[in-house]
Motif scaffolding. Structure first.
Motif, PDB file in Angstrom:
ATOM      1  N   ARG A 130     -17.643   1.774 -20.186  1.00 23.58           N
ATOM      2  CA  ARG A 130     -16.787   2.726 -19.461  1.00 23.58           C
ATOM      3  C   ARG A 130     -15.530   3.064 -20.258  1.00 23.58           C
ATOM      4  N   GLY A 131     -15.642   3.012 -21.539  1.00 22.86           N
ATOM      5  CA  GLY A 131     -14.471   3.335 -22.356  1.00 22.86           C
ATOM      6  C   GLY A 131     -13.362   2.311 -22.253  1.00 22.86           C
ATOM      7  N   PHE A 132     -13.662   1.028 -22.225  1.00 28.11           N
ATOM      8  CA  PHE A 132     -12.712  -0.090 -22.105  1.00 28.11           C
ATOM      9  C   PHE A 132     -11.974  -0.114 -20.766  1.00 28.11           C
ATOM     10  N   GLN A 133     -12.451   0.631 -19.797  1.00 30.03           N
ATOM     11  CA  GLN A 133     -11.789   0.638 -18.490  1.00 30.03           C
ATOM     12  C   GLN A 133     -11.882  -0.730 -17.813  1.00 30.03           C
ATOM     13  N   VAL A 134     -13.058  -1.358 -17.923  1.00 31.75           N
ATOM     14  CA  VAL A 134     -13.249  -2.657 -17.278  1.00 31.75           C
ATOM     15  C   VAL A 134     -12.298  -3.693 -17.872  1.00 31.75           C
ATOM     16  N   LYS A 135     -12.181  -3.709 -19.182  1.00 33.19           N
ATOM     17  CA  LYS A 135     -11.315  -4.668 -19.858  1.00 33.19           C
ATOM     18  C   LYS A 135      -9.861  -4.489 -19.426  1.00 33.19           C
ATOM     19  N   HIS A 136      -9.384  -3.254 -19.438  1.00 32.17           N
ATOM     20  CA  HIS A 136      -7.992  -2.994 -19.062  1.00 32.17           C
ATOM     21  C   HIS A 136      -7.753  -3.261 -17.574  1.00 32.17           C
ATOM     22  N   THR A 137      -8.736  -2.975 -16.740  1.00 32.07           N
ATOM     23  CA  THR A 137      -8.582  -3.235 -15.310  1.00 32.07           C
ATOM     24  C   THR A 137      -8.458  -4.727 -15.032  1.00 32.07           C
ATOM     25  N   TYR A 138      -9.254  -5.524 -15.731  1.00 33.31           N
ATOM     26  CA  TYR A 138      -9.187  -6.974 -15.538  1.00 33.31           C
ATOM     27  C   TYR A 138      -7.831  -7.515 -15.999  1.00 33.31           C
ATOM     28  N   ARG A 139      -7.332  -7.005 -17.094  1.00 30.89           N
ATOM     29  CA  ARG A 139      -6.004  -7.410 -17.558  1.00 30.89           C
ATOM     30  C   ARG A 139      -4.927  -6.984 -16.565  1.00 30.89           C
ATOM     31  N   LYS A 140      -5.095  -5.822 -15.974  1.00 26.59           N
ATOM     32  CA  LYS A 140      -4.132  -5.349 -14.991  1.00 26.59           C
ATOM     33  C   LYS A 140      -4.095  -6.257 -13.760  1.00 26.59           C
ATOM     34  N   LEU A 141      -5.285  -6.688 -13.314  1.00 33.62           N
ATOM     35  CA  LEU A 141      -5.334  -7.601 -12.172  1.00 33.62           C
ATOM     36  C   LEU A 141      -4.616  -8.913 -12.489  1.00 33.62           C
ATOM     37  N   GLY A 142      -4.775  -9.395 -13.716  1.00 32.43           N
ATOM     38  CA  GLY A 142      -4.070 -10.610 -14.121  1.00 32.43           C
ATOM     39  C   GLY A 142      -2.567 -10.414 -14.151  1.00 32.43           C
ATOM     40  N   GLU A 143      -2.125  -9.270 -14.640  1.00 28.35           N
ATOM     41  CA  GLU A 143      -0.697  -8.981 -14.675  1.00 28.35           C
ATOM     42  C   GLU A 143      -0.135  -8.834 -13.248  1.00 28.35           C
ATOM     43  N   GLN A 144      -0.941  -8.312 -12.347  1.00 23.19           N
ATOM     44  CA  GLN A 144      -0.489  -8.187 -10.964  1.00 23.19           C
ATOM     45  C   GLN A 144      -0.318  -9.556 -10.309  1.00 23.19           C
ATOM     46  N   VAL A 145      -1.176 -10.509 -10.660  1.00 23.00           N
ATOM     47  CA  VAL A 145      -1.000 -11.881 -10.163  1.00 23.00           C
ATOM     48  C   VAL A 145       0.318 -12.460 -10.667  1.00 23.00           C
ATOM     49  N   ALA A 146       0.585 -12.279 -11.964  1.00 19.51           N
ATOM     50  CA  ALA A 146       1.835 -12.785 -12.539  1.00 19.51           C
ATOM     51  C   ALA A 146       3.043 -12.086 -11.919  1.00 19.51           C
ATOM     52  N   LEU A 147       2.912 -10.777 -11.695  1.00 24.56           N
ATOM     53  CA  LEU A 147       4.005 -10.026 -11.088  1.00 24.56           C
ATOM     54  C   LEU A 147       4.296 -10.513  -9.671  1.00 24.56           C
ATOM     55  N   GLN A 148       3.244 -10.741  -8.888  1.00 23.56           N
ATOM     56  CA  GLN A 148       3.443 -11.206  -7.517  1.00 23.56           C
ATOM     57  C   GLN A 148       4.055 -12.605  -7.496  1.00 23.56           C
ATOM     58  N   GLY A 149       3.690 -13.439  -8.477  1.00 27.45           N
ATOM     59  CA  GLY A 149       4.324 -14.748  -8.575  1.00 27.45           C
ATOM     60  C   GLY A 149       5.809 -14.648  -8.868  1.00 27.45           C
ATOM     61  N   LEU A 150       6.176 -13.706  -9.739  1.00 29.17           N
ATOM     62  CA  LEU A 150       7.601 -13.489 -10.025  1.00 29.17           C
ATOM     63  C   LEU A 150       8.335 -12.947  -8.797  1.00 29.17           C
ATOM     64  N   GLN A 151       7.684 -12.086  -8.040  1.00 29.11           N
ATOM     65  CA  GLN A 151       8.319 -11.570  -6.832  1.00 29.11           C
ATOM     66  C   GLN A 151       8.517 -12.674  -5.795  1.00 29.11           C
ATOM     67  N   THR A 152       7.562 -13.595  -5.709  1.00 31.23           N
ATOM     68  CA  THR A 152       7.752 -14.756  -4.832  1.00 31.23           C
ATOM     69  C   THR A 152       8.933 -15.595  -5.296  1.00 31.23           C
ATOM     70  N   GLN A 153       9.021 -15.800  -6.612  1.00 26.22           N
ATOM     71  CA  GLN A 153      10.141 -16.552  -7.162  1.00 26.22           C
ATOM     72  C   GLN A 153      11.466 -15.838  -6.879  1.00 26.22           C
ATOM     73  N   MET A 154      11.476 -14.511  -6.998  1.00 28.16           N
ATOM     74  CA  MET A 154      12.683 -13.741  -6.708  1.00 28.16           C
ATOM     75  C   MET A 154      13.096 -13.878  -5.254  1.00 28.16           C
ATOM     76  N   GLU A 155      12.123 -13.845  -4.346  1.00 27.55           N
ATOM     77  CA  GLU A 155      12.423 -14.001  -2.924  1.00 27.55           C
ATOM     78  C   GLU A 155      13.002 -15.390  -2.649  1.00 27.55           C
ATOM     79  N   ILE A 156      12.457 -16.407  -3.302  1.00 25.36           N
ATOM     80  CA  ILE A 156      12.990 -17.766  -3.126  1.00 25.36           C
ATOM     81  C   ILE A 156      14.426 -17.851  -3.637  1.00 25.36           C
ATOM     82  N   GLU A 157      14.680 -17.271  -4.802  1.00 18.82           N
ATOM     83  CA  GLU A 157      16.036 -17.303  -5.358  1.00 18.82           C
ATOM     84  C   GLU A 157      17.017 -16.555  -4.460  1.00 18.82           C
ATOM     85  N   ASN A 158      16.612 -15.395  -3.962  1.00 15.76           N
ATOM     86  CA  ASN A 158      17.503 -14.633  -3.079  1.00 15.76           C
ATOM     87  C   ASN A 158      17.761 -15.379  -1.778  1.00 15.76           C
ATOM     88  N   LEU A 159      16.718 -16.031  -1.254  1.00 10.89           N
ATOM     89  CA  LEU A 159      16.889 -16.782  -0.008  1.00 10.89           C
ATOM     90  C   LEU A 159      17.853 -17.948  -0.200  1.00 10.89           C
TER      91      LEU A 159
END
Length: 301
Positions: A130-159
């Motif tokens: 699919r023109g490397f779409q699958v590879k980039h999509t999987y990497r994006k999902l991984g980055e979204q996990v890391a991003l959500q973890g940082l947002q959780t950390q940010m919420e904890i720090e703000n609290l």
């Protein structure tokens, strides 16, 4: 002297006495609503307030649930690496009723005639490239996990920051409240002394009235401080997600503790390296680049 005192007492205006009694009553009511039995209350220190907030705060629970959703979405199937299985099933039927009239006068009727039909199909398909779409999509999902973890950390720090700020603010308001309560007691004693002096004829009525004005001003500030203290207490309970936001809070500390070992250059370096907000901005940039590559992959066969 006693005769002179009784004469002055009869001359003392009843309205002035009423004002003094009203002031005393208002001060007593304010003290009654703010002071409770300390033995029946639990004592909170800063670490316990933070612990309770981390365990029960609803905003933090929502952010953690979002992180769990991002982790569950981080699979090869959501990225398109696995084949797609499609099933089609169909089931139908009819119920017929008919009446037939013949030329010789005969009649044939039928009712409740059932006709059923069904079909089923299964298809398995997978796009090999699919023109490397699958590879980039999987990497994006991984980055979204890391991003959500940082947002959780940010919420904890703000609290934690809000808890520390409100805790110290509450300490400050308690100190102000106690000072104003002492000021009201001094003003009340001054009114009592000036009243005795006025009855004895050694002070003027103007001096007594001035003392009452000071008592009224201190009582007004005392009542306002009571509202500020109560509001801060409710906000602290809300941050800790207490079942009763109006619950009385008794703090273990009496003074705000300051850390005098902070160094500006060290704090600046740690902020640039470990600041959660900067890390979130960096992750968002990485995800945007992956989105661009996913769209760019449409140009490939």
């Amino acid at each position: 002297m006693n005769r002179k005192k009784s004469i002055m007492a009869r001359k003392f205006p009843s309205k002035l006495r009423w004002l003094i009694r009203t002031n005393l009553f208002v001060s007593f009511i304010a003290c009654f609503f703010i002071v409770s039995d300390a033995a029946a209350q639990e004592v909170y220190d800063l670490s316990r307030c933070i612990q309770m907030a981390l365990e029960r705060n609803f905003d933090l629970q929502v952010v953690r649930n979002r992180e769990d959703v991002a982790i569950n979405n981080y699979t090869a199937g959501n990225a398109g690496m696995l084949p797609a299985i499609t099933t089609t099933n169909r089931l139908g039927g009819t119920v017929n009723s008919s009446v037939q009239d013949y030329g010789d006068g005969g009649t044939v009727s039928s009712s409740g005639v059932h006709n059923t039909s069904g079909s089923s199909a299964v298809s398995l398909g997978m796009t090999i490239f699919r023109g490397f779409q699958v590879k980039h999509t999987y990497r994006k999902l991984g980055e979204q996990v890391a991003l959500q973890g940082l947002q959780t950390q940010m919420e904890i720090e703000n609290l934690i920051a809000r808890i520390v700020s409100e805790y110290n603010f509450y300490l400050e308001q308690i100190s102000l409240y106690e000072n104003l309560a002492y000021a009201v007691s001094l003003s009340r004693e001054r009114v009592r002394i000036d009243e005795e002096r006025y009855l004895l004829g050694s002070a003027s009525k103007m001096q007594l009235l001035q003392s009452i004005v000071y008592l009224n001003a201190d009582s007004s500030r005392f009542a306002s401080q009571n509202e500020v203290l109560r509001s801060s207490q409710i906000r602290l309970n809300e941050l800790m997600a207490s079942e009763n936001p109006g619950e009385e809070i008794i703090l273990a500390d009496s003074l705000i503790r300051l850390n005098e070992n902070l160094i500006y250059d060290t704090l600046l370096m740690r902020t640039l390296l470990h600041n959660t907000g900067l890390q979130i901005a960096s992750k968002n940039q990485d995800i945007s680049e992956l989105d661009y590559k996913i769209i760019e992959s449409r140009a490939y066969p």
